[in-house]
Design a protein around this motif. Sequence first.
Motif, short mmCIF file in Angstrom:
data_model
loop_
_atom_site.label_atom_id
_atom_site.label_comp_id
_atom_site.label_asym_id
_atom_site.label_seq_id
_atom_site.Cartn_x
_atom_site.Cartn_y
_atom_site.Cartn_z
N GLU A 138 -10.82 -9.83 26.10
CA GLU A 138 -11.28 -8.69 25.33
C GLU A 138 -10.91 -8.84 23.86
OE1 GLU A 138 -11.41 -4.93 28.44
OE2 GLU A 138 -9.71 -5.12 27.08
N PRO A 139 -11.76 -8.32 22.96
CA PRO A 139 -11.40 -8.34 21.54
C PRO A 139 -10.26 -7.38 21.25
CG PRO A 139 -13.45 -7.14 21.87
CD PRO A 139 -13.09 -7.74 23.20
N VAL A 140 -9.40 -7.74 20.31
CA VAL A 140 -8.31 -6.88 19.86
C VAL A 140 -8.31 -6.86 18.33
CG1 VAL A 140 -6.90 -7.28 21.90
CG2 VAL A 140 -6.58 -8.72 19.91
N GLU A 141 -7.87 -5.75 17.79
CA GLU A 141 -7.74 -5.63 16.34
C GLU A 141 -6.27 -5.73 15.95
OE1 GLU A 141 -10.26 -5.47 14.26
OE2 GLU A 141 -11.73 -5.45 15.90
N LYS A 142 -6.02 -6.20 14.74
CA LYS A 142 -4.66 -6.26 14.25
C LYS A 142 -4.02 -4.88 14.34
CE LYS A 142 -1.90 -7.67 10.24
NZ LYS A 142 -1.93 -8.23 8.87
N ASN A 143 -2.80 -4.82 14.84
CA ASN A 143 -2.00 -3.60 15.04
C ASN A 143 -2.45 -2.77 16.24
OD1 ASN A 143 -0.25 -4.06 12.83
ND2 ASN A 143 -1.79 -3.24 11.42
N GLU A 144 -3.44 -3.25 17.00
CA GLU A 144 -3.84 -2.54 18.22
C GLU A 144 -2.80 -2.80 19.31
OE1 GLU A 144 -7.73 -2.06 21.18
OE2 GLU A 144 -7.71 -3.62 19.64
N VAL A 145 -2.53 -1.77 20.12
CA VAL A 145 -1.57 -1.91 21.21
C VAL A 145 -2.16 -2.81 22.30
CG1 VAL A 145 -0.27 -0.70 23.01
CG2 VAL A 145 -0.54 0.35 20.74
N VAL A 146 -1.46 -3.90 22.60
CA VAL A 146 -1.93 -4.82 23.64
C VAL A 146 -1.14 -4.67 24.94
CG1 VAL A 146 -2.87 -6.52 22.05
CG2 VAL A 146 -0.46 -6.67 22.71
N ALA A 147 0.05 -4.08 24.85
CA ALA A 147 0.86 -3.87 26.05
C ALA A 147 1.92 -2.82 25.76
CB ALA A 147 1.52 -5.17 26.51
N ARG A 148 2.41 -2.22 26.85
CA ARG A 148 3.55 -1.29 26.74
C ARG A 148 4.62 -1.74 27.74
NH1 ARG A 148 1.25 4.82 26.78
NH2 ARG A 148 0.80 4.30 28.96
N VAL A 149 5.88 -1.49 27.38
CA VAL A 149 7.00 -1.83 28.25
C VAL A 149 7.76 -0.54 28.56
CG1 VAL A 149 9.15 -3.14 28.49
CG2 VAL A 149 7.18 -4.18 27.33
N TRP A 150 7.77 -0.21 29.85
CA TRP A 150 8.40 1.02 30.31
C TRP A 150 9.85 0.76 30.72
CZ3 TRP A 150 6.23 5.88 30.54
CH2 TRP A 150 4.83 5.96 30.32
N PRO A 151 10.75 1.72 30.44
CA PRO A 151 12.11 1.60 30.98
C PRO A 151 12.07 1.71 32.50
CG PRO A 151 11.78 3.78 30.03
CD PRO A 151 10.55 2.99 29.70
N VAL A 152 12.95 1.00 33.16
CA VAL A 152 12.95 1.00 34.63
C VAL A 152 14.14 1.76 35.20
CG1 VAL A 152 11.67 -1.15 34.84
CG2 VAL A 152 14.16 -1.23 34.66
N ASP A 153 15.03 2.27 34.33
CA ASP A 153 16.27 2.87 34.83
C ASP A 153 16.28 4.39 34.78
OD1 ASP A 153 16.24 2.90 32.10
OD2 ASP A 153 18.36 2.36 31.85
N ARG A 154 15.19 5.01 34.23
CA ARG A 154 15.16 6.47 34.18
C ARG A 154 13.76 6.94 33.83
NH1 ARG A 154 19.74 7.60 30.40
NH2 ARG A 154 20.40 5.61 31.26
N THR A 155 13.48 8.19 34.16
CA THR A 155 12.23 8.82 33.77
C THR A 155 12.45 9.60 32.47
OG1 THR A 155 12.77 10.79 35.08
CG2 THR A 155 11.48 9.06 36.16
#
Length: 329
Positions: A275-292
Amino acid sequence: MSGNPIKATIPLDEDGEHHGFLRLPYSRDDSAWGSVMIPITVIKNGAGPTALLTGANHGDEYEGPIALMELATSLKAGDIEGRVIIVPAMNYPAFRAGRRTSPIDRGNMNRSFPGSPSGTVTEKIADYFTNVLLPEANVVLDFHSGGKTLDFVPFASAHVLENEDQQAACVAAVEAFNAPYSMMLLEIDNVGMYDTTVEDQGKIFVTTELGGGGSSTATSNAIAKKGVRNVLKHTGIMRGELEIGPSKMLDMPDGDCFVFCQDDGMFEAMKNLGEPVEKNEVVARVWPVDRTGRLPIEYRARRSGLLVSRHFPGLIKSGDCLAVVGVEV
Protein backbone atom coordinates in the motif's frame (compact mmCIF):
# COMPACT_ATOMS: atom_id res chain seq x y z
CA MET A 1 40.79 -24.56 -0.96
CA SER A 2 42.94 -23.23 1.88
CA GLY A 3 42.64 -26.47 3.83
CA ASN A 4 38.84 -26.46 4.01
CA PRO A 5 37.68 -29.86 5.30
CA ILE A 6 34.48 -29.93 3.20
CA LYS A 7 34.51 -32.54 0.43
CA ALA A 8 31.93 -33.03 -2.32
CA THR A 9 30.65 -36.60 -2.69
CA ILE A 10 29.89 -35.95 -6.38
CA PRO A 11 31.97 -34.54 -9.23
CA LEU A 12 31.56 -30.80 -9.70
CA ASP A 13 32.81 -30.71 -13.29
CA GLU A 14 31.51 -33.78 -15.12
CA ASP A 15 28.68 -33.90 -17.64
CA GLY A 16 25.38 -35.35 -16.47
CA GLU A 17 23.13 -35.05 -13.44
CA HIS A 18 24.78 -35.64 -10.09
CA HIS A 19 23.05 -35.62 -6.69
CA GLY A 20 25.02 -35.86 -3.47
CA PHE A 21 26.41 -33.91 -0.55
CA LEU A 22 28.98 -31.47 0.66
CA ARG A 23 30.34 -33.47 3.60
CA LEU A 24 31.69 -31.40 6.50
CA PRO A 25 33.34 -33.42 9.30
CA TYR A 26 31.74 -32.49 12.62
CA SER A 27 32.69 -34.39 15.75
CA ARG A 28 30.03 -34.19 18.44
CA ASP A 29 28.58 -36.04 21.43
CA ASP A 30 26.29 -38.30 19.39
CA SER A 31 28.75 -38.99 16.56
CA ALA A 32 32.48 -38.87 17.26
CA TRP A 33 33.35 -39.10 13.54
CA GLY A 34 30.16 -37.47 12.33
CA SER A 35 29.51 -35.09 9.46
CA VAL A 36 27.15 -32.34 8.37
CA MET A 37 25.75 -33.53 5.01
CA ILE A 38 24.67 -30.56 2.87
CA PRO A 39 22.63 -31.66 -0.18
CA ILE A 40 23.98 -30.51 -3.55
CA THR A 41 23.07 -31.17 -7.19
CA VAL A 42 25.34 -30.44 -10.14
CA ILE A 43 23.92 -30.62 -13.67
CA LYS A 44 26.35 -30.08 -16.53
CA ASN A 45 26.28 -30.28 -20.31
CA GLY A 46 29.42 -29.26 -22.15
CA ALA A 47 30.99 -25.83 -22.11
CA GLY A 48 29.07 -22.76 -21.04
CA PRO A 49 28.35 -20.48 -18.10
CA THR A 50 27.92 -21.73 -14.54
CA ALA A 51 24.99 -20.71 -12.34
CA LEU A 52 25.27 -21.14 -8.57
CA LEU A 53 21.79 -21.33 -6.99
CA THR A 54 21.29 -21.27 -3.22
CA GLY A 55 18.48 -21.19 -0.68
CA ALA A 56 18.16 -21.26 3.13
CA ASN A 57 21.12 -18.96 3.66
CA HIS A 58 18.80 -18.33 6.61
CA GLY A 59 17.19 -21.56 7.70
CA ASP A 60 13.61 -20.35 8.19
CA GLU A 61 13.11 -19.10 4.61
CA TYR A 62 11.45 -21.64 2.32
CA GLU A 63 10.73 -20.38 -1.19
CA GLY A 64 14.33 -20.99 -2.26
CA PRO A 65 14.59 -24.56 -0.94
CA ILE A 66 11.23 -25.47 -2.48
CA ALA A 67 12.06 -24.02 -5.90
CA LEU A 68 15.57 -25.50 -5.90
CA MET A 69 14.53 -28.94 -4.67
CA GLU A 70 12.05 -29.07 -7.54
CA LEU A 71 14.60 -27.79 -10.06
CA ALA A 72 17.09 -30.46 -8.95
CA THR A 73 14.54 -33.18 -9.74
CA SER A 74 13.21 -31.75 -13.02
CA LEU A 75 16.20 -30.14 -14.79
CA LYS A 76 18.09 -32.50 -17.10
CA ALA A 77 21.52 -32.15 -18.61
CA GLY A 78 19.98 -32.05 -22.07
CA ASP A 79 17.98 -28.95 -21.08
CA ILE A 80 21.09 -26.82 -20.57
CA GLU A 81 24.39 -25.68 -22.04
CA GLY A 82 26.87 -25.13 -19.24
CA ARG A 83 26.52 -26.00 -15.59
CA VAL A 84 24.03 -25.48 -12.77
CA ILE A 85 25.13 -25.94 -9.15
CA ILE A 86 22.16 -26.22 -6.78
CA VAL A 87 22.47 -25.99 -2.98
CA PRO A 88 18.89 -25.73 -1.67
CA ALA A 89 19.95 -25.21 1.97
CA MET A 90 23.26 -23.37 2.34
CA ASN A 91 23.01 -23.19 6.13
CA TYR A 92 21.83 -26.77 6.37
CA PRO A 93 21.92 -27.06 10.20
CA ALA A 94 19.73 -23.95 10.48
CA PHE A 95 17.38 -25.27 7.78
CA ARG A 96 16.89 -28.58 9.58
CA ALA A 97 16.19 -26.75 12.84
CA GLY A 98 13.78 -24.25 11.22
CA ARG A 99 15.87 -21.40 12.60
CA ARG A 100 17.46 -18.32 11.10
CA THR A 101 20.86 -19.22 12.54
CA SER A 102 22.70 -22.48 13.07
CA PRO A 103 21.83 -24.48 16.20
CA ILE A 104 25.45 -25.72 16.24
CA ASP A 105 27.29 -22.42 16.61
CA ARG A 106 24.50 -19.78 16.38
CA GLY A 107 26.15 -18.70 13.13
CA ASN A 108 24.25 -16.33 10.88
CA MET A 109 25.45 -17.51 7.48
CA ASN A 110 24.79 -14.15 5.87
CA ARG A 111 27.08 -12.42 8.37
CA SER A 112 29.87 -15.03 8.32
CA PHE A 113 31.56 -14.39 4.97
CA PRO A 114 34.21 -14.79 3.70
CA GLY A 115 34.44 -17.48 6.38
CA SER A 116 37.38 -19.49 7.66
CA PRO A 117 38.59 -23.02 6.85
CA SER A 118 39.48 -23.51 10.52
CA GLY A 119 36.51 -21.69 12.05
CA THR A 120 33.07 -22.74 13.22
CA VAL A 121 30.79 -24.98 11.16
CA THR A 122 29.10 -21.90 9.68
CA GLU A 123 32.44 -20.24 8.89
CA LYS A 124 33.72 -23.41 7.18
CA ILE A 125 30.66 -23.53 4.93
CA ALA A 126 31.10 -19.84 4.10
CA ASP A 127 34.78 -20.40 3.29
CA TYR A 128 33.93 -23.30 0.96
CA PHE A 129 31.53 -21.11 -0.99
CA THR A 130 34.01 -18.23 -1.07
CA ASN A 131 37.00 -20.22 -2.30
CA VAL A 132 35.57 -23.27 -4.12
CA LEU A 133 32.09 -22.67 -5.53
CA LEU A 134 31.97 -18.92 -6.17
CA PRO A 135 35.13 -18.79 -8.31
CA GLU A 136 33.45 -21.32 -10.64
CA ALA A 137 30.26 -19.26 -11.06
CA ASN A 138 29.29 -16.65 -13.63
CA VAL A 139 25.87 -15.86 -12.17
CA VAL A 140 24.72 -16.35 -8.57
CA LEU A 141 21.11 -16.43 -7.34
CA ASP A 142 20.55 -16.50 -3.56
CA PHE A 143 16.93 -16.83 -2.43
CA HIS A 144 15.71 -15.00 0.68
CA SER A 145 12.41 -14.16 2.31
CA GLY A 146 11.52 -12.63 5.65
CA GLY A 147 11.80 -15.73 7.80
CA LYS A 148 9.76 -15.86 10.98
CA THR A 149 10.10 -12.19 11.89
CA LEU A 150 9.53 -10.18 8.70
CA ASP A 151 7.18 -10.16 5.72
CA PHE A 152 7.91 -8.60 2.32
CA VAL A 153 6.23 -7.78 -0.93
CA PRO A 154 7.82 -10.28 -3.33
CA PHE A 155 10.86 -8.74 -4.97
CA ALA A 156 14.15 -9.60 -6.63
CA SER A 157 16.95 -7.15 -6.06
CA ALA A 158 20.39 -5.87 -6.95
CA HIS A 159 22.73 -3.47 -5.16
CA VAL A 160 24.38 -0.22 -6.14
CA LEU A 161 27.97 -1.15 -7.12
CA GLU A 162 31.12 0.80 -7.92
CA ASN A 163 31.49 -1.13 -11.17
CA GLU A 164 28.71 0.25 -13.36
CA ASP A 165 28.96 -2.56 -15.90
CA GLN A 166 28.64 -5.19 -13.18
CA GLN A 167 25.69 -3.33 -11.66
CA ALA A 168 23.97 -3.15 -15.07
CA ALA A 169 24.45 -6.90 -15.53
CA CYS A 170 22.98 -7.57 -12.08
CA VAL A 171 19.99 -5.31 -12.77
CA ALA A 172 19.37 -7.08 -16.10
CA ALA A 173 19.33 -10.44 -14.30
CA VAL A 174 16.94 -9.04 -11.67
CA GLU A 175 14.64 -7.84 -14.42
CA ALA A 176 14.82 -11.28 -16.04
CA PHE A 177 13.86 -12.92 -12.72
CA ASN A 178 10.69 -10.84 -13.08
CA ALA A 179 9.27 -10.85 -9.56
CA PRO A 180 6.21 -8.63 -9.08
CA TYR A 181 8.61 -6.02 -7.68
CA SER A 182 12.25 -5.30 -8.57
CA MET A 183 14.37 -3.46 -6.02
CA MET A 184 17.64 -1.57 -5.74
CA LEU A 185 18.25 -2.79 -2.21
CA LEU A 186 19.88 -0.82 0.60
CA GLU A 187 21.36 -3.14 3.25
CA ILE A 188 21.38 -2.03 6.89
CA ASP A 189 24.78 -3.70 7.36
CA ASN A 190 26.57 -5.51 4.53
CA VAL A 191 29.61 -6.61 6.56
CA GLY A 192 30.03 -10.38 6.36
CA MET A 193 27.26 -10.84 3.81
CA TYR A 194 27.34 -13.47 1.07
CA ASP A 195 26.09 -10.71 -1.25
CA THR A 196 29.23 -8.62 -0.66
CA THR A 197 31.57 -11.56 -1.20
CA VAL A 198 29.83 -12.52 -4.45
CA GLU A 199 29.91 -8.96 -5.76
CA ASP A 200 33.55 -8.46 -4.70
CA GLN A 201 34.43 -11.42 -6.93
CA GLY A 202 32.81 -9.60 -9.85
CA LYS A 203 29.90 -12.00 -10.30
CA ILE A 204 26.40 -11.28 -11.57
CA PHE A 205 24.28 -11.49 -8.41
CA VAL A 206 20.54 -11.66 -7.81
CA THR A 207 18.91 -11.93 -4.40
CA THR A 208 15.26 -11.92 -3.37
CA GLU A 209 12.78 -11.29 -0.60
CA LEU A 210 9.69 -13.30 -1.55
CA GLY A 211 7.43 -13.24 1.51
CA GLY A 212 7.96 -14.22 5.11
CA GLY A 213 6.36 -15.36 8.31
CA GLY A 214 8.43 -18.54 8.48
CA SER A 215 6.50 -20.26 5.70
CA SER A 216 5.73 -19.90 1.99
CA THR A 217 2.62 -19.65 -0.17
CA ALA A 218 1.57 -21.05 -3.52
CA THR A 219 2.06 -17.56 -4.92
CA SER A 220 5.55 -16.98 -3.50
CA ASN A 221 6.71 -20.46 -4.51
CA ALA A 222 5.48 -19.91 -8.06
CA ILE A 223 7.43 -16.63 -8.23
CA ALA A 224 10.60 -18.46 -7.12
CA LYS A 225 10.13 -21.33 -9.58
CA LYS A 226 9.52 -19.02 -12.54
CA GLY A 227 12.30 -16.64 -11.51
CA VAL A 228 15.08 -19.21 -11.29
CA ARG A 229 14.26 -20.60 -14.73
CA ASN A 230 14.09 -17.09 -16.16
CA VAL A 231 17.58 -16.34 -14.83
CA LEU A 232 18.94 -19.56 -16.37
CA LYS A 233 17.37 -18.63 -19.71
CA HIS A 234 18.64 -15.05 -19.44
CA THR A 235 22.22 -16.28 -19.04
CA GLY A 236 21.93 -18.71 -21.95
CA ILE A 237 22.27 -21.81 -19.78
CA MET A 238 18.69 -22.96 -20.33
CA ARG A 239 16.78 -22.88 -23.59
CA GLY A 240 13.39 -21.23 -24.07
CA GLU A 241 11.59 -17.92 -23.82
CA LEU A 242 11.45 -15.95 -20.60
CA GLU A 243 8.09 -15.71 -18.83
CA ILE A 244 7.70 -11.97 -18.32
CA GLY A 245 4.88 -10.18 -16.53
CA PRO A 246 4.48 -6.76 -14.91
CA SER A 247 7.09 -5.74 -12.34
CA LYS A 248 7.26 -2.47 -10.40
CA MET A 249 10.76 -1.05 -9.97
CA LEU A 250 11.48 0.17 -6.45
CA ASP A 251 14.42 1.95 -4.86
CA MET A 252 15.67 2.36 -1.29
CA PRO A 253 17.62 5.62 -1.57
CA ASP A 254 18.60 6.11 2.09
CA GLY A 255 18.11 5.14 5.72
CA ASP A 256 14.79 6.99 5.93
CA CYS A 257 13.26 3.91 4.32
CA PHE A 258 13.56 2.06 7.64
CA VAL A 259 11.39 2.46 10.74
CA PHE A 260 12.76 0.85 13.90
CA CYS A 261 10.79 0.14 17.06
CA GLN A 262 11.88 1.74 20.33
CA ASP A 263 9.39 -0.01 22.61
CA ASP A 264 8.37 -3.51 23.69
CA GLY A 265 4.74 -4.40 23.17
CA MET A 266 2.04 -5.75 20.84
CA PHE A 267 2.43 -4.90 17.17
CA GLU A 268 -0.55 -3.48 15.26
CA ALA A 269 -0.07 -2.98 11.52
CA MET A 270 -1.84 0.12 10.22
CA LYS A 271 -0.90 -0.36 6.55
CA ASN A 272 -0.81 -3.47 4.38
CA LEU A 273 2.16 -4.57 2.31
CA GLY A 274 2.19 -2.89 -1.08
CA GLU A 275 0.00 0.00 0.00
CA PRO A 276 1.12 3.59 -0.59
CA VAL A 277 2.16 5.58 2.49
CA GLU A 278 2.82 9.27 2.96
CA LYS A 279 5.65 10.76 4.97
CA ASN A 280 4.61 11.03 8.65
CA GLU A 281 1.65 8.67 8.12
CA VAL A 282 1.16 6.11 10.89
CA VAL A 283 2.31 2.71 9.63
CA ALA A 284 2.05 0.79 12.90
CA ARG A 285 1.13 1.11 16.56
CA VAL A 286 2.70 -0.64 19.55
CA TRP A 287 0.40 -1.39 22.46
CA PRO A 288 1.55 -1.93 26.06
CA VAL A 289 1.05 -5.53 27.13
CA ASP A 290 1.17 -5.09 30.92
CA ARG A 291 -1.93 -2.95 31.54
CA THR A 292 -5.07 -1.47 30.05
CA GLY A 293 -5.97 2.20 29.85
CA ARG A 294 -2.83 3.35 28.02
CA LEU A 295 -2.78 4.55 24.45
CA PRO A 296 -0.51 2.81 21.91
CA ILE A 297 2.68 4.41 20.64
CA GLU A 298 2.42 5.45 17.00
CA TYR A 299 5.21 4.87 14.48
CA ARG A 300 5.26 6.99 11.35
CA ALA A 301 6.83 6.65 7.92
CA ARG A 302 9.92 8.78 7.44
CA ARG A 303 9.30 9.14 3.70
CA SER A 304 6.54 8.61 1.16
CA GLY A 305 6.43 5.45 -0.94
CA LEU A 306 5.13 1.89 -0.75
CA LEU A 307 5.19 -0.34 2.32
CA VAL A 308 7.54 -3.13 1.19
CA SER A 309 8.23 -4.85 4.51
CA ARG A 310 6.75 -5.10 7.99
CA HIS A 311 7.35 -6.86 11.29
CA PHE A 312 5.49 -10.18 11.28
CA PRO A 313 5.01 -11.60 14.83
CA GLY A 314 2.29 -10.20 17.07
CA LEU A 315 4.80 -9.08 19.71
CA ILE A 316 7.67 -6.68 19.03
CA LYS A 317 10.77 -5.55 20.93
CA SER A 318 12.77 -2.37 21.06
CA GLY A 319 15.30 -2.43 18.21
CA ASP A 320 13.22 -4.57 15.86
CA CYS A 321 12.69 -3.38 12.30
CA LEU A 322 9.05 -2.33 12.29
CA ALA A 323 8.49 -1.26 8.66
CA VAL A 324 10.35 -0.50 5.43
CA VAL A 325 9.17 1.96 2.80
CA GLY A 326 10.39 1.69 -0.79
CA VAL A 327 10.14 4.39 -3.45
CA GLU A 328 8.56 3.53 -6.78
CA VAL A 329 10.80 4.49 -9.73
